[in-house]
Design a protein around this motif. Sequence first.
Motif, PDB file in Angstrom:
ATOM      1  N   LEU A  42      39.737  33.966  46.144  1.00  0.00           N
ATOM      2  CA  LEU A  42      39.332  33.295  44.916  1.00  0.00           C
ATOM      3  C   LEU A  42      39.651  34.142  43.688  1.00  0.00           C
ATOM      4  O   LEU A  42      39.586  35.368  43.736  1.00  0.00           O
ATOM      5  CB  LEU A  42      37.833  32.991  44.952  1.00  0.00           C
ATOM      6  N   GLU A  61      37.126  31.257  39.686  1.00  0.00           N
ATOM      7  CA  GLU A  61      36.655  30.477  40.831  1.00  0.00           C
ATOM      8  C   GLU A  61      35.398  31.107  41.438  1.00  0.00           C
ATOM      9  O   GLU A  61      34.453  30.396  41.824  1.00  0.00           O
ATOM     10  CB  GLU A  61      37.752  30.387  41.885  1.00  0.00           C
ATOM     11  N   HIS A 120      32.349  30.427  39.210  1.00  0.00           N
ATOM     12  CA  HIS A 120      31.869  29.052  39.373  1.00  0.00           C
ATOM     13  C   HIS A 120      31.033  28.912  40.644  1.00  0.00           C
ATOM     14  O   HIS A 120      29.972  28.275  40.639  1.00  0.00           O
ATOM     15  CB  HIS A 120      33.051  28.084  39.418  1.00  0.00           C
TER      16      HIS A 120
END
Length: 222
Positions: free
Chosen positions: A70, A74, A77
């Motif tokens: 990631l 990302e 989040h």
Amino acid sequence: MKIPTATQIRLALENAIVDGVYFPGDRIDPDRIAAEYGCSRTPVREALQALEASGLLVVQPKRGTFVTKLTVTELMHRFEVMAQQEAFCATLACRRADASDLLAIDDSLQACEKAAIAGDSDAYYACNTQFHQAIYAAAHNPFLRTETLRLQAMLQPYRRRQLQAQGRVQTSLAEHRAIAAAIRAGDAEVASRAMTDHVLVQGERFRDLVALLDHLSARQTG
């Protein structure tokens, strides 16, 4: 009852990813796995498809299957969602935890304390996982528990390495104590806030996370 080969492979690979045997970005070799289990490619393919659906693996056409890696955005989040899910688990645990739930939370907390005293970050990581999962169970919401476990598995390779940062184990342990105390007291507001702060990546932990990703990128290109 014999566990299907595909299930055995899926569980073994999931544990290997979570335990750091495979790093984010590492390529998975289906032929090697099939040879290791003495099976055809079919159960291996089924296992990889299940892990892709869970978010632990990603298939790149014409390149192969890789452990999900990631970006910082990302990850942020996902940690934001994780913080809210775990905070909700803690909130529900304040209302629904029974004596056996509280005992499981306390037992896992004591295990965390022993690992911290021993200075064993790997042992602490395992006990840390048990502590969080005890709270998921204490929420008595099977759907929430399943979804939180799924996201926990996806983030474990990153959470594990954060514990190796200087002083992070002791800080984590103090946060665990505060969360457990709030749940025992039935104080949902304090438990929710403490869990959110514990899981959310911010401040120095954000910088540690960026450094971790830089390290993983260097490992892949080195």
